[in-house]
Design an enzyme around this catalytic site. Structure first.
Site, PDB file in Angstrom:
ATOM      1  N   GLN A  34       0.820  -1.211   0.000  1.00  0.00           N
ATOM      2  CA  GLN A  34       0.000   0.000   0.000  1.00  0.00           C
ATOM      3  C   GLN A  34       0.859   1.268   0.000  1.00  0.00           C
ATOM      4  OE1 GLN A  34      -2.259  -0.949   3.494  1.00  0.00           O
ATOM      5  NE2 GLN A  34      -0.421  -1.400   4.680  1.00  0.00           N
ATOM      6  N   TYR A  64     -10.367   4.869  19.348  1.00  0.00           N
ATOM      7  CA  TYR A  64     -10.389   3.598  18.608  1.00  0.00           C
ATOM      8  C   TYR A  64      -9.586   2.510  19.313  1.00  0.00           C
ATOM      9  CZ  TYR A  64      -9.488   0.295  14.805  1.00  0.00           C
ATOM     10  OH  TYR A  64      -9.364  -0.846  14.047  1.00  0.00           O
ATOM     11  N   GLN A  65      -8.347   2.822  19.660  1.00  0.00           N
ATOM     12  CA  GLN A  65      -7.463   1.768  20.217  1.00  0.00           C
ATOM     13  C   GLN A  65      -7.929   1.307  21.583  1.00  0.00           C
ATOM     14  OE1 GLN A  65      -4.938   1.532  17.890  1.00  0.00           O
ATOM     15  NE2 GLN A  65      -4.174   3.578  17.469  1.00  0.00           N
ATOM     16  N   ASP A  89       0.761  -0.206  13.904  1.00  0.00           N
ATOM     17  CA  ASP A  89       1.204   1.029  14.560  1.00  0.00           C
ATOM     18  C   ASP A  89       1.557   0.793  16.023  1.00  0.00           C
ATOM     19  OD1 ASP A  89      -1.476   1.506  16.085  1.00  0.00           O
ATOM     20  OD2 ASP A  89      -2.026   1.155  14.004  1.00  0.00           O
ATOM     21  N   GLU A 109       0.990  -8.507  11.494  1.00  0.00           N
ATOM     22  CA  GLU A 109       0.811  -7.325  10.632  1.00  0.00           C
ATOM     23  C   GLU A 109       1.466  -7.624   9.288  1.00  0.00           C
ATOM     24  OE1 GLU A 109      -0.377  -3.894  10.496  1.00  0.00           O
ATOM     25  OE2 GLU A 109       0.544  -4.116   8.512  1.00  0.00           O
ATOM     26  N   ASP A 140       0.821 -12.191   6.284  1.00  0.00           N
ATOM     27  CA  ASP A 140      -0.619 -12.108   6.047  1.00  0.00           C
ATOM     28  C   ASP A 140      -1.360 -12.889   7.139  1.00  0.00           C
ATOM     29  OD1 ASP A 140      -3.172 -12.047   5.101  1.00  0.00           O
ATOM     30  OD2 ASP A 140      -2.685 -12.790   3.088  1.00  0.00           O
ATOM     31  N   ALA A 141      -2.317 -12.215   7.760  1.00  0.00           N
ATOM     32  CA  ALA A 141      -3.048 -12.841   8.865  1.00  0.00           C
ATOM     33  C   ALA A 141      -3.858 -14.053   8.402  1.00  0.00           C
ATOM     34  CB  ALA A 141      -3.959 -11.813   9.520  1.00  0.00           C
ATOM     35  N   ASP A 159      -7.657  -5.523  14.166  1.00  0.00           N
ATOM     36  CA  ASP A 159      -7.472  -4.085  13.946  1.00  0.00           C
ATOM     37  C   ASP A 159      -6.958  -3.931  12.530  1.00  0.00           C
ATOM     38  OD1 ASP A 159      -6.851  -1.408  14.042  1.00  0.00           O
ATOM     39  OD2 ASP A 159      -4.999  -1.688  15.170  1.00  0.00           O
ATOM     40  N   TYR A 227     -12.529   9.451  11.425  1.00  0.00           N
ATOM     41  CA  TYR A 227     -12.971   8.356  10.559  1.00  0.00           C
ATOM     42  C   TYR A 227     -14.224   8.821   9.804  1.00  0.00           C
ATOM     43  CZ  TYR A 227      -9.792   4.901  12.693  1.00  0.00           C
ATOM     44  OH  TYR A 227      -8.686   4.199  13.111  1.00  0.00           O
TER      45      TYR A 227
HETATM   46  N1  AAT Z   1      -4.629   1.043  14.640  1.00  0.00           N
HETATM   47  C1  AAT Z   1      -4.648   1.699  13.389  1.00  0.00           C
HETATM   48  C2  AAT Z   1      -5.708   1.349  12.577  1.00  0.00           C
HETATM   49  C3  AAT Z   1      -5.771   0.539  11.543  1.00  0.00           C
HETATM   50  S1  AAT Z   1      -4.354  -0.102  10.900  1.00  0.00           S
HETATM   51  C4  AAT Z   1      -4.763  -1.532  10.009  1.00  0.00           C
HETATM   52  C5  AAT Z   1      -3.524  -2.382   9.717  1.00  0.00           C
HETATM   53  O1  AAT Z   1      -3.954  -3.649   9.179  1.00  0.00           O
HETATM   54  C6  AAT Z   1      -2.553  -1.787   8.700  1.00  0.00           C
HETATM   55  O2  AAT Z   1      -1.307  -1.603   9.304  1.00  0.00           O
HETATM   56  C7  AAT Z   1      -2.491  -2.852   7.585  1.00  0.00           C
HETATM   57  O3  AAT Z   1      -1.204  -2.980   7.003  1.00  0.00           O
HETATM   58  C8  AAT Z   1      -2.914  -4.116   8.328  1.00  0.00           C
HETATM   59  N2  AAT Z   1      -3.416  -5.190   7.467  1.00  0.00           N
HETATM   60  C9  AAT Z   1      -4.206  -5.084   6.378  1.00  0.00           C
HETATM   61  N3  AAT Z   1      -4.431  -6.289   5.833  1.00  0.00           N
HETATM   62  C10 AAT Z   1      -3.773  -7.207   6.582  1.00  0.00           C
HETATM   63  C11 AAT Z   1      -3.618  -8.620   6.504  1.00  0.00           C
HETATM   64  N4  AAT Z   1      -4.180  -9.343   5.517  1.00  0.00           N
HETATM   65  N5  AAT Z   1      -2.871  -9.238   7.456  1.00  0.00           N
HETATM   66  C12 AAT Z   1      -2.288  -8.516   8.447  1.00  0.00           C
HETATM   67  N6  AAT Z   1      -2.406  -7.175   8.559  1.00  0.00           N
HETATM   68  C13 AAT Z   1      -3.134  -6.513   7.640  1.00  0.00           C
HETATM   69  C14 AAT Z   1      -7.129   0.299  11.018  1.00  0.00           C
HETATM   70  C15 AAT Z   1      -7.952   1.526  10.942  1.00  0.00           C
HETATM   71  C16 AAT Z   1      -9.353   1.294  10.502  1.00  0.00           C
HETATM   72  C17 AAT Z   1      -9.864   2.422   9.661  1.00  0.00           C
HETATM   73  C18 AAT Z   1     -11.313   2.365   9.474  1.00  0.00           C
HETATM   74  N7  AAT Z   1     -11.743   3.231   8.427  1.00  0.00           N
END
Ligand code: AAT
Length: 291
Positions: A34, A64-65, A89, A109, A140-141, A159, A227
């Protein structure tokens, strides 16, 4: 001098744009997954943007957190093993760290650039990675959960970013099924679930999928000004087993506060906010069946 403003448009919120005044662009990069942007805004502190979507600002990240972490963890007694999906993050890790019962925090992540950028520009969030209970997995999760032993976690917190790009599969049935399998009986899932004003259909789809696999499914929400539409929702689920009453926290945060003196004070979450988060407007109850 002409003011610099960034506008955020996206098919996920058609017909509107969100804007923030920019003081300074601090980082612009393209990872394998990305586009990553960090800027200093005029009123919200530093902002992290992925693929043109605001992920957090320093001013309102607390809402949010804190909610995504404590809604599930305060709903079960003495959580020990926790998994975070996404969350590179580190902010959710920082919140989980408040729970002294927790023995192990896994995080998966996908994008190392998010982690590196956070360590450089968002030290108040990346501090979450300093907790010795944290095990970081970059990947990848979807793959990670496929290889997770059954019943491993007490709680899983998803998250993740919006379901465009790398997070697309994270709202789909196969992934939700692997999450349920990775939880112990009576374990809990908290999944980022978009805005009730903009994404009722997506919420309905996610809730239907969750109801196929989990024994209880609830929706909660919180105000997050940056958001889209100013709110974000969470789906809370528990697997079959000892029953979980999400609306009444059995592990109240107030009991934990003060145990870890080095931590900053909570800014948003408390037991009252927890209970209030499950109150839903009429239109949502009508449009989303089973709520
Ligand atoms: N805490 C901050 C908010 C987030 S961050 C979401 C994270 O998910 C990003 O760092 C992204 O790289 C990660 N991510 C995305 N897809 C995957 C995946 N397949 N496996 C692991 N990690 C992933 C989210 C904010 C929400 C915003 C709502 N509009």
């Amino acid at each position: 001098e002409k003011e610099r403003v960034l506008y955020f448009n996206n098919p996920m919120w058609p017909g509107e744009a969100h804007s923030l005044k920019v003081e300074k662009i601090l980082f612009k990069g393209k990872s394998e997954f990305q586009e990553v942007l960090v800027f200093e805004s005029a009123f919200y502190g530093k902002v992290l943007v992925l693929d043109g979507i605001v992920q957090l600002t320093e001013k309102d990240e607390c809402a949010y957190q804190e909610m995504i972490a404590h809604l599930p963890l305060c709903s079960i007694k003495s959580p020990k093993k926790v998994l975070v999906v996404g969350g590179g993050d580190g902010g959710v890790l920082r919140e989980i760290s408040r729970h002294s019962s927790v023995e192990m925090i896994d995080i998966c992540e996908i994008d190392k650039m998010v982690i590196d950028v956070s360590k450089k520009f968002f030290p108040d969030l990346a501090i979450g990675f300093d907790d010795p209970r944290v095990n970081l997995h970059v990947g990848d999760a979807v793959e990670f959960l496929r290889n997770t032993p059954e019943g491993k976690y007490d709680a899983i917190i998803v998250d993740s970013s919006d379901p465009v790009g790398p997070a697309l599969e994270l709202v789909e049935r196969p992934f939700i099924t692997t999450i349920a399998r990775a939880l112990r009986p009576g374990g809990v899932l908290c999944n980022m679930a978009e805005s009730m004003w903009l994404h009722t259909h997506l919420i309905q789809d996610m809730i239907s999928i969750c109801r196929e696999t989990f024994s209880s499914v609830h929706y909660a929400w919180a105000s997050v000004p940056t958001y889209p539409s100013g709110v974000i929702g969470f789906i809370l689920c528990s697997t079959e087993g000892p029953s979980v009453d999400f609306k009444h926290p059995v592990n109240p945060i107030e009991k934990l506060e003060g145990t870890l003196q080095h931590q900053r004070e909570l800014r948003f979450y408390n037991s009252e906010m927890h209970k209030a988060a499950f109150a839903l407007p009429c239109f949502l109850k009508r449009e989303v069946s089973c709520l």
